[in-house]
Each structure stands twice: as structure tokens, then as C-alpha cells.
Design an enzyme around this catalytic site. Structure first.
Site, mmCIF file in Angstrom:
data_model
loop_
_atom_site.group_PDB
_atom_site.id
_atom_site.type_symbol
_atom_site.label_atom_id
_atom_site.label_comp_id
_atom_site.label_asym_id
_atom_site.label_seq_id
_atom_site.Cartn_x
_atom_site.Cartn_y
_atom_site.Cartn_z
ATOM 1 N N ASN A 134 -4.174 4.870 -16.572
ATOM 2 C CA ASN A 134 -4.867 5.476 -15.675
ATOM 3 C C ASN A 134 -4.830 4.900 -14.226
ATOM 4 O OD1 ASN A 134 -7.278 7.005 -14.552
ATOM 5 N ND2 ASN A 134 -8.238 5.409 -14.327
ATOM 6 N N HIS B 154 -6.697 4.212 -10.636
ATOM 7 C CA HIS B 154 -8.141 4.169 -10.169
ATOM 8 C C HIS B 154 -8.164 3.755 -8.705
ATOM 9 C CE1 HIS B 154 -12.689 3.694 -10.345
ATOM 10 N NE2 HIS B 154 -12.497 2.760 -9.537
ATOM 11 N N MET C 266 -10.673 13.710 -14.842
ATOM 12 C CA MET C 266 -11.912 13.183 -14.500
ATOM 13 C C MET C 266 -12.945 13.289 -15.727
ATOM 14 S SD MET C 266 -11.466 12.212 -11.511
ATOM 15 C CE MET C 266 -12.916 11.795 -10.926
ATOM 16 N N LEU D 9 -14.627 1.968 -19.451
ATOM 17 C CA LEU D 9 -14.284 2.479 -18.290
ATOM 18 C C LEU D 9 -13.782 1.641 -17.565
ATOM 19 C CD1 LEU D 9 -14.198 5.639 -17.338
ATOM 20 C CD2 LEU D 9 -16.488 4.860 -15.913
HETATM 21 C C1 GAR Z 1 -6.683 10.094 -7.112
HETATM 22 O O1 GAR Z 1 -7.258 9.228 -5.752
HETATM 23 C C2 GAR Z 1 -6.952 9.027 -8.265
HETATM 24 O O2 GAR Z 1 -7.073 7.609 -7.955
HETATM 25 C C3 GAR Z 1 -8.457 9.596 -8.428
HETATM 26 O O3 GAR Z 1 -8.438 11.032 -8.362
HETATM 27 C C4 GAR Z 1 -7.659 11.398 -7.388
HETATM 28 C C5 GAR Z 1 -6.768 12.320 -8.002
HETATM 29 O O4 GAR Z 1 -5.718 13.067 -7.051
HETATM 30 N N1 GAR Z 1 -8.886 9.258 -9.979
HETATM 31 C C6 GAR Z 1 -9.970 8.875 -10.228
HETATM 32 O O5 GAR Z 1 -10.980 9.097 -9.486
HETATM 33 C C7 GAR Z 1 -10.167 8.536 -11.739
HETATM 34 N N2 GAR Z 1 -11.670 8.174 -11.911
HETATM 35 P P1 GAR Z 1 -4.707 13.986 -7.387
HETATM 36 O O6 GAR Z 1 -5.222 14.815 -8.349
HETATM 37 O O7 GAR Z 1 -3.967 14.438 -6.253
HETATM 38 O O8 GAR Z 1 -3.766 12.932 -8.196
#
Ligand code: GAR
Length: 217
Positions: A110, A112, A93, A147
Site C-alpha cells: 500500500n 499511504h 479506499m 490499518l
Molecule cells: C494517493 O495520494 C495515495 O497515497 C492515497 O490516495 C491517493 C490516490 O491517488 N492513498 C490513500 O489515501 C490510502 N489510504 P491516485 O488514485 O491518483 O493513485
């Protein structure tokens, strides 16, 4: 060896899904292995999961650095020790600047939690519900300096139901993230998917394997 370095910030469920796929599918036979997990948050649950799986786990706490560039320098120092073929952002993040991104062209992925180019940024599930869309999902893409805007590798689609709240929708999407992301990482690591002239290049069968649709909520 084709090393994979995974960057996380929290739970790490995507990292675990990739590590489990690597074991189940014996990526090691192709010389592909996850060599390190790095978190910018010391308490990230994913770090413990990495250690349980025998994968090196490191912390680069962004709060200890005065600028994004110095934080990225510290990350790059660890990453470069592994000479990775792929760098996987899995719930990482922190925004990465061009300073970092331009060092690893075609190597950073990545995931998203939205169907890009819709809903870049944060709170994607709440924004999808507010917009009244019928489908939502997730996207794996190459990382570019802008981004959530790099070339799309694969997408997974889930329905948005009238009864959904952001949590139920996120949960439905996450189940497909755990199928899509391991496939995408494997395809980039073994060279089946490549970034060429700003596009993700692959054959039709690979593209189909990276297009998931779950109509069964
Ligand atoms: C996931 O849903 C991913 O898509 C999102 O964070 C979560 C992480 O879950 N990513 C973002 O929002 C990137 N901007 P995890 O730590 O259990 O893999």
C-alpha cells in the site's frame, strides 16, 4: 510470469506511474507484468487509463455486497485467476479485513500519503498542516490486518511550507509517490525486498533507493 494486480478506487495516477515505469524499464524482460487492474468504483478514471494501456480492467462494486467478506470473496476470485506475485493498493479506499490480507502474506503493498507511523487514516495533509510539522511525505508498506501499520518498505519526504494548504501539500507529495511506488513494487516483484518476520528485509543500496527527499518545493 510474475503477475502484478493493482487495486484502485479513483484517479489511478499511482497505477499509471507503475505501468509507465514497467514499460520504460522493460520489467517484462524479468517476467514481471501488470496483468489486471480492479476498481471498487465503476467510474474510476484509472480503469480507462488501464484499457488505453492494454491492461485488463475489472470492477468489483463494493455496494453490491452485503458484507466486507463477500466483497473480498469477489475480489479474491478475480485476483486468484492471475496468481499474482504482488497485489498493489494504489489509492484503494476500502479497508481490507484479515479474511483478505491473510490469504496473500508478504504480497500486498500500500502507499499511504504520510510518513507512517504518523497520520494513519484519512485527511493526512490537513492533519499534518494542523500539527505544524515541517516535513511530510508518503510511505510504501506491506499490508497487515491493522490499518496503515505493516512493515515499511520505503518513504519519501517533502517540506511543509507556511503557504501550504492541503492541496498544495498533497500535490508535492504525489510527485514523489510516483517515483517511490514504482521502485518499491519492482523491488518486491523481483524479490529484492521481502517480508520476513514482520520486517521489510533488503540490502542497504535498495533501502537508499527507497528513501527519497525532495527539498525543492
Ligand atoms: C494517493 O495520494 C495515495 O497515497 C492515497 O490516495 C491517493 C490516490 O491517488 N492513498 C490513500 O489515501 C490510502 N489510504 P491516485 O488514485 O491518483 O493513485
Amino acid at each position: 510470469m510474475k503477475n502484478i494486480v493493482v487495486l484502485i478506487s479513483g484517479r489511478g495516477s499511482n497505477f499509471v506511474s507503475i505501468a509507465e515505469a514497467a514499460r520504460r524499464e522493460n520489467w517484462a524482460a524479468e517476467g514481471i507484468e501488470i496483468s489486471c487492474v480492479i476498481s471498487n468504483r465503476p467510474g474510476a478514471a484509472g480503469l480507462e487509463r488501464a484499457r488505453e494501456m492494454g491492461i485488463a480492467a475489472e470492477v468489483v462494486d463494493h455496494k453490491l455486497y452485503e458484507t466486507r467478506e463477500r466483497f473480498e470473496d469477489a475480489l479474491m476470485e478475480i485476483i486468484d485467476r492471475h496468481n499474482p506475485a504482488v497485489i498493489v493498493l494504489a489509492g484503494f479506499m476500502r479497508v481490507l479485513t484479515d479474511h483478505f490480507v491473510s490469504r496473500y502474506p508478504g504480497k500486498i503493498l500500500n502507499i499511504h500519503p504520510a510518513l507512517l507511523p504518523l497520520f494513519k487514516g484519512l485527511d493526512t495533509h490537513a492533519r499534518a498542516i494542523a500539527a505544524g510539522v515541517r516535513v511530510h511525505g508518503c510511505t510504501v508498506h506491506f499490508v497487515s490486518p491493522e490499518l496503515d501499520s505493516g512493515a515499511i518498505i520505503g518513504q519519501a519526504v517533502v517540506p511543509v511550507l507556511p503557504s501550504d494548504d492541503p492541496d498544495t501539500l498533497a500535490h508535492r507529495g504525489l510527485r514523489l509517490e510516483h517515483v517511490l511506488y514504482p521502485r518499491a513494487v519492482h523491488s518486491v516483484a523481483n524479490g529484492t525486498v521481502r517480508l520476513i518476520d514482520g520486517r521489510a528485509v533488503m540490502d542497504d543500496l535498495t533501502a537508499l533507493s527507497l528513501t527519497l527527499m525532495d527539498n525543492h518545493a
